[in-house]
Design a protein around this motif. Structure first.
Motif, PDB file in Angstrom:
ATOM      1  N   ILE A   1       0.862  -1.187   0.000  1.00 18.17           N
ATOM      2  CA  ILE A   1       0.000   0.000   0.000  1.00 18.17           C
ATOM      3  C   ILE A   1       0.888   1.223   0.000  1.00 18.17           C
ATOM      4  CG2 ILE A   1      -1.998  -1.035   1.159  1.00 18.17           C
ATOM      5  CD1 ILE A   1      -0.911   0.021   3.787  1.00 18.17           C
ATOM      6  N   LEU A   2       0.329   2.365  -0.393  1.00 24.34           N
ATOM      7  CA  LEU A   2       1.022   3.641  -0.318  1.00 24.34           C
ATOM      8  C   LEU A   2       0.281   4.607   0.592  1.00 24.34           C
ATOM      9  CD1 LEU A   2       2.247   4.228  -3.988  1.00 24.34           C
ATOM     10  CD2 LEU A   2       3.588   3.561  -1.986  1.00 24.34           C
ATOM     11  N   SER A   3      -0.622   4.072   1.402  1.00 19.34           N
ATOM     12  CA  SER A   3      -1.310   4.886   2.398  1.00 19.34           C
ATOM     13  C   SER A   3      -1.776   3.963   3.514  1.00 19.34           C
ATOM     14  CB  SER A   3      -2.499   5.621   1.772  1.00 19.34           C
ATOM     15  OG  SER A   3      -3.134   6.438   2.743  1.00 19.34           O
ATOM     16  N   GLY A   4      -1.025   3.919   4.601  1.00 19.61           N
ATOM     17  CA  GLY A   4      -1.346   3.030   5.710  1.00 19.61           C
ATOM     18  C   GLY A   4      -0.075   2.443   6.301  1.00 19.61           C
ATOM     19  N   SER A   5      -0.232   1.326   7.041  1.00 18.07           N
ATOM     20  CA  SER A   5       0.894   0.681   7.705  1.00 18.07           C
ATOM     21  C   SER A   5       0.917  -0.797   7.366  1.00 18.07           C
ATOM     22  CB  SER A   5       0.792   0.861   9.228  1.00 18.07           C
ATOM     23  OG  SER A   5       0.833   2.226   9.578  1.00 18.07           O
ATOM     24  N   PHE A   6       2.112  -1.369   7.339  1.00 20.92           N
ATOM     25  CA  PHE A   6       2.267  -2.802   7.108  1.00 20.92           C
ATOM     26  C   PHE A   6       3.570  -3.255   7.745  1.00 20.92           C
ATOM     27  CE2 PHE A   6       4.037  -0.522   3.516  1.00 20.92           C
ATOM     28  CZ  PHE A   6       5.277  -1.126   3.317  1.00 20.92           C
ATOM     29  N   ARG A   7       3.683  -4.557   7.924  1.00 26.89           N
ATOM     30  CA  ARG A   7       4.880  -5.149   8.537  1.00 26.89           C
ATOM     31  C   ARG A   7       5.732  -5.775   7.440  1.00 26.89           C
ATOM     32  NH1 ARG A   7       4.538  -9.859  13.030  1.00 26.89           N
ATOM     33  NH2 ARG A   7       3.590  -8.187  14.237  1.00 26.89           N
ATOM     34  N   THR A   8       7.038  -5.591   7.579  1.00 21.91           N
ATOM     35  CA  THR A   8       7.967  -6.199   6.630  1.00 21.91           C
ATOM     36  C   THR A   8       8.736  -7.311   7.329  1.00 21.91           C
ATOM     37  OG1 THR A   8       9.774  -4.665   7.168  1.00 21.91           O
ATOM     38  CG2 THR A   8       8.249  -4.022   5.427  1.00 21.91           C
ATOM     39  N   THR A   9       8.987  -8.382   6.606  1.00 18.58           N
ATOM     40  CA  THR A   9       9.797  -9.495   7.095  1.00 18.58           C
ATOM     41  C   THR A   9      10.862  -9.795   6.053  1.00 18.58           C
ATOM     42  OG1 THR A   9       8.262 -11.095   6.115  1.00 18.58           O
ATOM     43  CG2 THR A   9       7.899 -10.508   8.417  1.00 18.58           C
ATOM     44  N   GLY A  10      11.994 -10.189   6.511  1.00 21.70           N
ATOM     45  CA  GLY A  10      13.072 -10.468   5.577  1.00 21.70           C
ATOM     46  C   GLY A  10      14.322 -10.862   6.315  1.00 21.70           C
ATOM     47  N   PRO A  11      15.469 -10.740   5.651  1.00 20.31           N
ATOM     48  CA  PRO A  11      16.722 -11.118   6.298  1.00 20.31           C
ATOM     49  C   PRO A  11      17.056 -10.238   7.493  1.00 20.31           C
ATOM     50  CG  PRO A  11      17.120 -10.028   4.180  1.00 20.31           C
ATOM     51  CD  PRO A  11      15.653 -10.303   4.259  1.00 20.31           C
ATOM     52  N   GLY A  12      16.658  -8.984   7.473  1.00 21.50           N
ATOM     53  CA  GLY A  12      16.910  -8.080   8.587  1.00 21.50           C
ATOM     54  C   GLY A  12      15.811  -8.187   9.638  1.00 21.50           C
ATOM     55  N   PRO A  13      15.837  -7.304  10.635  1.00 21.94           N
ATOM     56  CA  PRO A  13      14.787  -7.307  11.669  1.00 21.94           C
ATOM     57  C   PRO A  13      13.436  -6.914  11.078  1.00 21.94           C
ATOM     58  CG  PRO A  13      16.197  -5.373  11.896  1.00 21.94           C
ATOM     59  CD  PRO A  13      16.838  -6.246  10.864  1.00 21.94           C
ATOM     60  N   ASP A  14      12.375  -7.468  11.650  1.00 24.89           N
ATOM     61  CA  ASP A  14      11.029  -7.094  11.230  1.00 24.89           C
ATOM     62  C   ASP A  14      10.795  -5.615  11.553  1.00 24.89           C
ATOM     63  OD1 ASP A  14      10.785  -9.675  10.520  1.00 24.89           O
ATOM     64  OD2 ASP A  14       9.434 -10.254  12.147  1.00 24.89           O
ATOM     65  N   ARG A  15      10.122  -4.938  10.633  1.00 22.36           N
ATOM     66  CA  ARG A  15       9.904  -3.505  10.793  1.00 22.36           C
ATOM     67  C   ARG A  15       8.435  -3.184  10.557  1.00 22.36           C
ATOM     68  NH1 ARG A  15      15.040  -1.016  10.449  1.00 22.36           N
ATOM     69  NH2 ARG A  15      14.067   1.043  10.299  1.00 22.36           N
ATOM     70  N   LEU A  16       7.992  -2.109  11.202  1.00 21.30           N
ATOM     71  CA  LEU A  16       6.658  -1.565  10.958  1.00 21.30           C
ATOM     72  C   LEU A  16       6.832  -0.333  10.079  1.00 21.30           C
ATOM     73  CD1 LEU A  16       3.609  -1.637  11.552  1.00 21.30           C
ATOM     74  CD2 LEU A  16       4.048  -0.100  13.480  1.00 21.30           C
ATOM     75  N   VAL A  17       6.258  -0.393   8.892  1.00 25.58           N
ATOM     76  CA  VAL A  17       6.410   0.681   7.902  1.00 25.58           C
ATOM     77  C   VAL A  17       5.058   1.368   7.721  1.00 25.58           C
ATOM     78  CG1 VAL A  17       7.041   1.248   5.536  1.00 25.58           C
ATOM     79  CG2 VAL A  17       8.254  -0.565   6.743  1.00 25.58           C
ATOM     80  N   SER A  18       5.071   2.701   7.832  1.00 32.29           N
ATOM     81  CA  SER A  18       3.866   3.502   7.599  1.00 32.29           C
ATOM     82  C   SER A  18       4.152   4.444   6.439  1.00 32.29           C
ATOM     83  CB  SER A  18       3.489   4.290   8.853  1.00 32.29           C
ATOM     84  OG  SER A  18       3.248   3.429   9.951  1.00 32.29           O
ATOM     85  N   VAL A  19       3.216   4.560   5.524  1.00 27.46           N
ATOM     86  CA  VAL A  19       3.415   5.391   4.333  1.00 27.46           C
ATOM     87  C   VAL A  19       2.169   6.219   4.067  1.00 27.46           C
ATOM     88  CG1 VAL A  19       5.045   3.814   3.236  1.00 27.46           C
ATOM     89  CG2 VAL A  19       2.617   3.514   2.828  1.00 27.46           C
ATOM     90  N   THR A  20       2.390   7.351   3.431  1.00 26.41           N
ATOM     91  CA  THR A  20       1.283   8.153   2.912  1.00 26.41           C
ATOM     92  C   THR A  20       1.785   8.862   1.662  1.00 26.41           C
ATOM     93  OG1 THR A  20      -0.404   9.807   3.455  1.00 26.41           O
ATOM     94  CG2 THR A  20       1.810  10.240   4.224  1.00 26.41           C
ATOM     95  N   GLU A  21       0.912   9.083   0.707  1.00 27.21           N
ATOM     96  CA  GLU A  21       1.295   9.632  -0.587  1.00 27.21           C
ATOM     97  C   GLU A  21       0.706  11.027  -0.757  1.00 27.21           C
ATOM     98  OE1 GLU A  21       1.290   8.295  -5.300  1.00 27.21           O
ATOM     99  OE2 GLU A  21      -0.126   7.407  -3.888  1.00 27.21           O
ATOM    100  N   SER A  22       1.525  11.921  -1.252  1.00 31.35           N
ATOM    101  CA  SER A  22       1.077  13.282  -1.547  1.00 31.35           C
ATOM    102  C   SER A  22       0.606  13.329  -2.991  1.00 31.35           C
ATOM    103  CB  SER A  22       2.220  14.278  -1.319  1.00 31.35           C
ATOM    104  OG  SER A  22       1.838  15.560  -1.794  1.00 31.35           O
ATOM    105  N   THR A  23      -0.686  13.511  -3.168  1.00 32.64           N
ATOM    106  CA  THR A  23      -1.230  13.563  -4.525  1.00 32.64           C
ATOM    107  C   THR A  23      -0.827  14.854  -5.232  1.00 32.64           C
ATOM    108  OG1 THR A  23      -3.283  14.480  -3.615  1.00 32.64           O
ATOM    109  CG2 THR A  23      -3.173  12.096  -3.936  1.00 32.64           C
TER     110      THR A  23
END
Length: 623
Positions: free
Chosen positions: A257-279
């Motif tokens: 998504i480009l507006s909201g929050s999601f969790r990332t998983t991968g080789p590094g530590p899990d992260r909480l990513v929040s994004v919002t888009e400027s129209t």
């Protein structure tokens, strides 16, 4: 599940008290462990959800502030109209002497320095004005790569035509570079001469991105979090790590998504990513923080849970020892008496004052022992006809193995704290025992015989769990006509099916159907029992032996036990050779046993029994 686990751990031969203590400990350790774990997970999840809900709002507000600041900076070119001299210089033709050109350059550069680079605009690095092939410029910081033949060339088309909206030019789109690689953006806006209705120049304002840093850090002060602004291609215009400014985010194509929050998983530590888009700007604002930094305060909750857990385990361990001894002591005594009864000793008496399920079972056992002892004494004192003696002996036998196995199952249910199961099994066993010893008549209502076999199968279902399934279909005309049946004709057949079926099958299904059918021999209605199972079936040689035994064995010894021949012999003795058992079996598929008896009501059954009582309730002397 616990019983299978105990079997795998080879704990079935362990003392019942030890298993109860183990079960009590498991019932405290496991729930408390789950409670602590779930509390920790739930608390962490709630923090994550709160941050996930809060950060997009923060980014949205930061985005609005950035858009507002960009809009303010984009309005700076309009300040030129406050000076008539500046407008007059921009309106002049590009063909002028070098002296006049230098004067204009000095005047415009000085004006831009005073107007745009003063203290009121700390974020402005430099201002460039292109008008009729003339370049005016004023800068706070030394720069390179910006003149008419380099950076200006791609935007020459902006000097003619309609007035365009302010445009943002990224560093990657121009060759302009400031000393020390100061991060910036260019705001390009056309200067429109409304009086003459034409474009008289284009202004480029180089803005240092420190204003984004101030806006974002007003909201987020956690130094563990990363904040950055990028365009839709992933080019980072701003980042809390200055070394990453100008680089590309390789993950933008995989953002869900480009507006909201999601969790990332991968080789590094899990992260909480929040994004919002400027129209309006086409920028993406991103906030990223490792999840472990969100749950630092949960350590206190976890530590408190551990201490509570240890305390509860100690208390329940003491309670487990006391309760296990109180439960197993009467069961051990009753089990010993059962073994004595199995060996033929019927003089034991077990008296319990308790009114719980164990006490009820003990009283039913006493009633069974007393009745059995009286029956044995009566058989020795009174001589009766051979037929009556055989029928009475066959009908009165009780299988102690079944009772002992049932008690073992009850014991396991007690170990597993399945109170409802224990109550149901004790109730069913008590009802079976009362049915077994409390009724001396040879015939009982079909509904009671069916209820007895349903109780038996239900107890076996508790014992074998998912390995055994059954279904009993009783025709409505059977109960309506109040038809009677010889006692104990279903249990031996079902016992035989269970014994042989579960020896070779992982799961056994038994189907019992009872109904009235018209006999082609006598022209009268018969009661027909059909018992089907999906067991191993009977080989052809064994099938021939059984059919021969059913045809020839009309009398059977008391010690021979319940079986197919037993049931067939009793029916033949009571109703004649046209009634009895039929066998149908397919080896490897299953077996069907058909029991046929005459359809007789209570009056006919009583007359055939010599006027004996046929009701299922015991008399006062029999209780």
């Amino acid at each position: 599940m616990i019983s299978r686990l105990l079997e795998r751990l080879k704990l079935r031969n362990t003392r019942l008290s030890s298993k109860l203590i183990l079960i009590y400990l498991l019932l405290t350790v496991v729930p408390m462990s789950l409670l602590g774990y779930l509390s920790y997970v739930q608390f962490s999840r709630s923090i994550e959800e709160q941050i996930g809900e809060y950060m997009p709002r923060f980014l949205y507000q930061a985005n609005s502030n950035v858009e507002q600041r960009i809009s303010e900076l984009a309005s700076l070119p309009d300040l030129l109209f406050n000076s008539d001299d500046m407008i007059a210089i921009l309106r002049r033709d590009e063909e002028q002497s070098v002296s006049d050109l230098n004067k204009d350059l000095f005047a415009v550069n000085s004006y831009m320095s005073r107007t745009y680079l003063a203290g009121s605009n700390p974020d402005v690095l430099a201002v460039f004005l292109l008008s009729k092939n003339r370049l005016f410029q004023s800068s706070k910081v030394a720069y390179s790569g910006f003149d008419r033949d380099q950076a200006i060339a791609p935007y020459r088309y902006e000097l003619t035509g309609l007035v365009e909206k302010p445009k943002i030019i990224l560093p990657s789109e121009t060759t302009l570079k400031f000393q020390n690689d100061v991060p910036y953006i260019l705001i390009m806006k056309q200067i429109a001469d409304t009086d003459n209705r034409r474009i008289i120049g284009t202004m480029f304002i180089a803005v240092q991105l420190t204003f984004i840093d101030r806006i974002l850090h007003d909201f987020e002060k956690n130094d563990k979090a990363d904040l950055w602004v990028m365009n839709r291609k992933g080019e980072r215009l701003y980042h809390t790590d200055p070394e990453l400014i100008g680089t590309f985010d390789p993950e933008i194509g995989r953002y869900p998504i480009l507006s909201g929050s999601f969790r990332t998983t991968g080789p590094g530590p899990d992260r909480l990513v929040s994004v919002t888009e400027s129209t309006e700007l086409g920028w993406v604002f991103v906030h990223s923080i490792p999840l472990r930094y969100l749950t630092e305060k949960t350590d206190l909750v976890r530590n408190v849970t551990v201490f509570v857990f240890i305390g509860v385990v100690l208390v329940t361990a003491i309670l487990a020892v006391v309760l296990s001894l109180n439960i197993t002591r009467p069961l051990k005594k009753l089990s010993r008496l059962m073994k004595n009864a199995e060996m033929g000793h019927f003089q034991a008496d077990h008296s319990l004052q308790s009114r719980d399920e164990v006490g009820s079972l003990a009283r039913s056992f006493n009633s069974m022992i007393t009745t059995t002892r009286e029956l044995i004494q009566t058989n020795y004192r009174i001589e009766i006809r051979q037929k009556e003696a055989e029928l009475y002996a066959l009908q009165s036998q009780i299988n102690p193995h079944f009772i002992y196995n049932t008690l073992e199952t009850i014991g396991m249910a007690v170990e597993e704290q399945e109170t409802d199961t224990v109550v149901d099994m004790v109730t069913l066993l008590g009802r079976m025992l009362r049915f077994s010893v409390g009724n001396k008549a040879k015939a009982v209502p079909v509904s009671e015989e069916v209820q007895h076999i349903r109780d038996y199968l239900t107890i076996q279902k508790y014992r074998f769990e998912d390995r055994l399934t059954f279904d009993i279909q009783l025709g409505a005309d059977i109960e309506k006509d109040n038809l009677y049946s010889p006692k104990f004709i279903l249990q031996p057949i079902v016992e035989n099916a269970i014994k042989h079926g579960l020896e070779t099958r992982k799961a056994l299904d038994i189907q019992i159907a009872i109904g009235k059918e018209l006999s082609f021999r006598s022209g009268k209605h018969d009661v027909v029992y059909r018992i089907r199972d999906n067991g191993p079936g009977i080989p052809a040689e064994r099938m021939a032996e059984l059919e021969e035994a059913l045809r020839s064995d009309t009398h059977i010894d008391k010690d021979s036990g319940f079986g197919l021949s037993n049931v067939n012999a009793r029916i033949v003795l009571m109703h004649g050779p046209e009634y009895g058992l039929q066998l149908h079996s397919i080896y490897g598929k299953g077996t069907e046993v058909i029991v046929r008896i005459p359809a007789r009501d209570g009056t006919e059954s009583a007359a055939e029994s010599g006027g004996g009582r046929i009701d299922s309730e015991p008399s006062r002397g029999e209780e």
